[in-house]
Design a protein around this motif. Structure first.
Motif, PDB file in Angstrom:
ATOM      1  N   TRP A 122     -14.497 -68.836   8.921  1.00 57.06           N
ATOM      2  CA  TRP A 122     -15.071 -67.829   9.825  1.00 57.06           C
ATOM      3  C   TRP A 122     -14.052 -67.316  10.843  1.00 57.06           C
ATOM      4  O   TRP A 122     -14.406 -66.579  11.754  1.00 57.06           O
ATOM      5  CB  TRP A 122     -16.302 -68.407  10.535  1.00 57.06           C
ATOM      6  CG  TRP A 122     -17.365 -68.800   9.561  1.00 57.06           C
ATOM      7  CD1 TRP A 122     -17.549 -70.034   8.993  1.00 57.06           C
ATOM      8  CD2 TRP A 122     -18.369 -67.956   8.992  1.00 57.06           C
ATOM      9  NE1 TRP A 122     -18.601 -70.006   8.111  1.00 57.06           N
ATOM     10  CE2 TRP A 122     -19.129 -68.745   8.090  1.00 57.06           C
ATOM     11  CE3 TRP A 122     -18.703 -66.604   9.159  1.00 57.06           C
ATOM     12  CZ2 TRP A 122     -20.198 -68.227   7.358  1.00 57.06           C
ATOM     13  CZ3 TRP A 122     -19.780 -66.089   8.430  1.00 57.06           C
ATOM     14  CH2 TRP A 122     -20.509 -66.887   7.541  1.00 57.06           C
ATOM     15  N   THR A 123     -12.785 -67.714  10.710  1.00 55.27           N
ATOM     16  CA  THR A 123     -11.726 -67.300  11.646  1.00 55.27           C
ATOM     17  C   THR A 123     -10.636 -66.554  10.897  1.00 55.27           C
ATOM     18  O   THR A 123     -10.130 -67.045   9.889  1.00 55.27           O
ATOM     19  CB  THR A 123     -11.101 -68.527  12.342  1.00 55.27           C
ATOM     20  OG1 THR A 123     -12.122 -69.273  12.999  1.00 55.27           O
ATOM     21  CG2 THR A 123     -10.065 -68.095  13.377  1.00 55.27           C
ATOM     22  N   GLN A 160     -17.061 -50.658   5.260  1.00 53.32           N
ATOM     23  CA  GLN A 160     -17.143 -51.282   3.939  1.00 53.32           C
ATOM     24  C   GLN A 160     -18.424 -52.110   3.779  1.00 53.32           C
ATOM     25  O   GLN A 160     -18.939 -52.259   2.673  1.00 53.32           O
ATOM     26  CB  GLN A 160     -15.917 -52.182   3.687  1.00 53.32           C
ATOM     27  CG  GLN A 160     -14.623 -51.414   3.464  1.00 53.32           C
ATOM     28  CD  GLN A 160     -13.408 -52.304   3.246  1.00 53.32           C
ATOM     29  OE1 GLN A 160     -12.284 -51.852   3.400  1.00 53.32           O
ATOM     30  NE2 GLN A 160     -13.594 -53.570   2.887  1.00 53.32           N
ATOM     31  N   CYS A 161     -18.931 -52.636   4.893  1.00 54.70           N
ATOM     32  CA  CYS A 161     -20.145 -53.459   4.832  1.00 54.70           C
ATOM     33  C   CYS A 161     -21.381 -52.618   4.509  1.00 54.70           C
ATOM     34  O   CYS A 161     -22.371 -53.158   4.010  1.00 54.70           O
ATOM     35  CB  CYS A 161     -20.374 -54.172   6.167  1.00 54.70           C
ATOM     36  SG  CYS A 161     -19.255 -55.553   6.451  1.00 54.70           S
ATOM     37  N   TYR A 198     -29.565 -57.767   7.461  1.00 53.86           N
ATOM     38  CA  TYR A 198     -29.063 -57.957   8.819  1.00 53.86           C
ATOM     39  C   TYR A 198     -29.066 -59.421   9.225  1.00 53.86           C
ATOM     40  O   TYR A 198     -29.966 -60.166   8.857  1.00 53.86           O
ATOM     41  CB  TYR A 198     -29.931 -57.199   9.828  1.00 53.86           C
ATOM     42  CG  TYR A 198     -29.985 -55.710   9.639  1.00 53.86           C
ATOM     43  CD1 TYR A 198     -28.829 -54.980   9.375  1.00 53.86           C
ATOM     44  CD2 TYR A 198     -31.196 -55.023   9.738  1.00 53.86           C
ATOM     45  CE1 TYR A 198     -28.877 -53.603   9.219  1.00 53.86           C
ATOM     46  CE2 TYR A 198     -31.250 -53.646   9.593  1.00 53.86           C
ATOM     47  CZ  TYR A 198     -30.097 -52.938   9.321  1.00 53.86           C
ATOM     48  OH  TYR A 198     -30.139 -51.577   9.163  1.00 53.86           O
ATOM     49  N   ASP A 199     -28.070 -59.804   9.993  1.00 50.07           N
ATOM     50  CA  ASP A 199     -28.115 -61.048  10.746  1.00 50.07           C
ATOM     51  C   ASP A 199     -28.308 -60.680  12.210  1.00 50.07           C
ATOM     52  O   ASP A 199     -28.265 -59.495  12.582  1.00 50.07           O
ATOM     53  CB  ASP A 199     -26.808 -61.843  10.560  1.00 50.07           C
ATOM     54  CG  ASP A 199     -26.853 -62.748   9.330  1.00 50.07           C
ATOM     55  OD1 ASP A 199     -27.961 -62.996   8.820  1.00 50.07           O
ATOM     56  OD2 ASP A 199     -25.782 -63.194   8.874  1.00 50.07           O
ATOM     57  N   ASN A 207     -21.202 -61.271   4.973  1.00 48.90           N
ATOM     58  CA  ASN A 207     -20.613 -60.070   4.391  1.00 48.90           C
ATOM     59  C   ASN A 207     -19.509 -59.483   5.268  1.00 48.90           C
ATOM     60  O   ASN A 207     -18.562 -58.871   4.764  1.00 48.90           O
ATOM     61  CB  ASN A 207     -21.685 -59.007   4.125  1.00 48.90           C
ATOM     62  CG  ASN A 207     -21.206 -57.963   3.126  1.00 48.90           C
ATOM     63  OD1 ASN A 207     -20.622 -58.291   2.093  1.00 48.90           O
ATOM     64  ND2 ASN A 207     -21.418 -56.699   3.439  1.00 48.90           N
ATOM     65  N   ILE A 208     -19.632 -59.682   6.579  1.00 47.00           N
ATOM     66  CA  ILE A 208     -18.554 -59.251   7.493  1.00 47.00           C
ATOM     67  C   ILE A 208     -17.247 -59.943   7.084  1.00 47.00           C
ATOM     68  O   ILE A 208     -16.200 -59.308   6.932  1.00 47.00           O
ATOM     69  CB  ILE A 208     -18.879 -59.612   8.962  1.00 47.00           C
ATOM     70  CG1 ILE A 208     -20.106 -58.855   9.469  1.00 47.00           C
ATOM     71  CG2 ILE A 208     -17.661 -59.349   9.867  1.00 47.00           C
ATOM     72  CD1 ILE A 208     -19.916 -57.418   9.835  1.00 47.00           C
ATOM     73  N   MET A 209     -17.307 -61.261   6.876  1.00 46.87           N
ATOM     74  CA  MET A 209     -16.101 -62.008   6.479  1.00 46.87           C
ATOM     75  C   MET A 209     -15.649 -61.625   5.073  1.00 46.87           C
ATOM     76  O   MET A 209     -14.444 -61.538   4.796  1.00 46.87           O
ATOM     77  CB  MET A 209     -16.354 -63.517   6.566  1.00 46.87           C
ATOM     78  CG  MET A 209     -16.503 -64.064   7.979  1.00 46.87           C
ATOM     79  SD  MET A 209     -15.181 -63.603   9.156  1.00 46.87           S
ATOM     80  CE  MET A 209     -13.735 -64.327   8.379  1.00 46.87           C
TER      81      MET A 209
END
Length: 409
Positions: A151-152, A342-343, A31-32, A351-353
């Protein structure tokens, strides 16, 4: 002695197994800030007030969709905590709200914040913080730049591709066109204008007879429309947000200007533009789309449309189904849910990106047939296909084939 050695070996093995299972458990869950065993905290910024407030319905639709997901058990057992703030389409306010979401609310990421100038204002901040600025609600080409802004990521087809498609159509069907362009004086408007010029190529200088810009602070654009008509242009490229798009359509009718009218996709909403402008005033306007339109009877028995309408009836009954913002909000929310699925249990921002850049032939059934969402580490443009449409009666009618951005120019 051998018995003791055997016991020690067994104890060592047991300890190793415990350590291995513990490390497996920790490997399974990462987790972040903004993610826990029970919650995923998502931030959003929308113009619920101000000149682009028509788009606020997108944020409200997303809130309703996440409520649906939560009632159905969440994503991998985690409920979505969706925090959405108003920035009135004002970039300084967007900066303030982004800082609040990241530093005070501590969201895992910001999702589908709206507008090219607002997102431009926070892009460097989000990337310096390494917080995903995911599926921004703007088609500016700049969002597909993973090398400089990892990150965008965008979501909808990009603006330049759209006007390149219009340009190709004009070169083929009306090569002697005299084009009057009205565009919003910011990155959004200029991106569309660049696409048009690139699509027309060497003929841009002779075909475009006027480029007229307006500011979002202007109460009305009527004077600009009168000026465009005076040039004798027979094609009108209308690059405006909903409030001004409706004004332009009305004013054209009032002064009897009847050019071939192209309206950018972000304002091709029956509910927030065509209906307020008067259906009779919008006949034969050409636009392009990538989503199904509720007003089109072709989708009456379509499973995807039935799913959308059932969602609206149960979770957002006060929402205008004819407003394009509702189906946009529904489709982009479905896309981010897919990314989170998917994460799995690895809910780090990195991992989100990674998973956002790992969408393969994904379809939300709100998309037009033949259109799929694909991304990769070097491709942050999820949707790159469009189909032309013409306004007839009280709805948009699709025509021609689905065109990929590449084929469009």
């Amino acid at each position: 002695m051998p018995a003791v050695t055997g016991k020690l070996a067994a104890a060592s093995l047991a300890l190793a197994l415990v350590a291995a299972s513990a490390s497996t458990a920790s490997a399974q869950k990462k987790y972040d800030t903004g993610a826990t065993d029970t919650e995923i905290k998502i931030g959003n910024i929308m113009p619920y007030s101000g000149p682009a407030s028509a788009y606020g319905i997108i944020g409200r639709t997303e809130a309703a969709y996440f409520k649906k997901i939560n009632e159905e058990g969440g994503i991998n057992g985690r409920k979505i905590n969706y925090i959405s703030y108003d920035d009135a389409y004002s970039p300084p306010k967007t900066v303030e709200q982004a800082r609040k979401l990241v530093e005070s609310d501590e969201v895992l990421f910001i999702f589908n914040s709206l507008g090219t100038p607002p997102n431009s204002a926070i892009q460097k901040y989000m990337n310096s913080k390494k917080v995903p600025q995911l599926f921004v609600a703007t088609g500016a080409t700049k969002w597909n730049d993973p090398q400089n802004f990892p990150w965008t990521m965008g979501w909808q087809p990009n603006y330049q591709s759209e006007t390149q498609i219009y340009a190709k159509w004009l070169l083929k069907n009306k090569p002697d066109a005299k084009i009057a362009v009205l565009y919003q004086n910011d990155d959004y408007g200029k991106d569309y204008l660049k696409g048009l010029k690139d699509g027309l190529g060497a003929k841009a200088a002779s075909m475009i007879v006027i480029e007229e810009s307006y500011e979002t602070s202007e109460p009305t654009i009527d004077n600009h429309i009168v000026k465009l008509k005076s040039t004798g242009a027979d094609v009108f490229m209308n690059i405006t947000t909903p409030k001004f798009a409706a004004q332009a359509i009305k004013k054209n009718s009032e002064i009897g200007w009847k050019p071939l009218h192209f309206l950018n996709n972000v304002s091709a909403s029956v509910g927030s533009v065509m209906k307020p402008a008067g259906f009779e005033n919008g006949q034969d306007i050409i636009s392009a789309d990538y989503l199904k339109d509720v007003s089109d009877p072709a989708w009456n028995n379509d499973a995807g449309m039935k799913e959308f309408l059932a969602f609206m009836t149960k979770y957002f009954p006060e929402g205008d189904k004819l407003d394009k913002g509702t189906i946009v909000g529904f489709a982009v929310a479905q896309t981010v849910v897919q990314v989170l699925k998917q994460c799995g249990d690895n809910l780090t921002r990195e991992n989100i990106m990674k998973e956002a850049a790992n969408l393969k032939n994904f379809r939300t059934e709100a998309l037009l047939p033949g259109i799929q969402i694909n991304t990769g580490p070097n491709d942050f443009a999820p949707i790159s296909q469009l189909q032309l449409e013409k306004f007839k009666g009280e709805r948009w009618e699709l025509f021609g084939d689905v065109i990929s951005a590449d084929a469009g120019g």
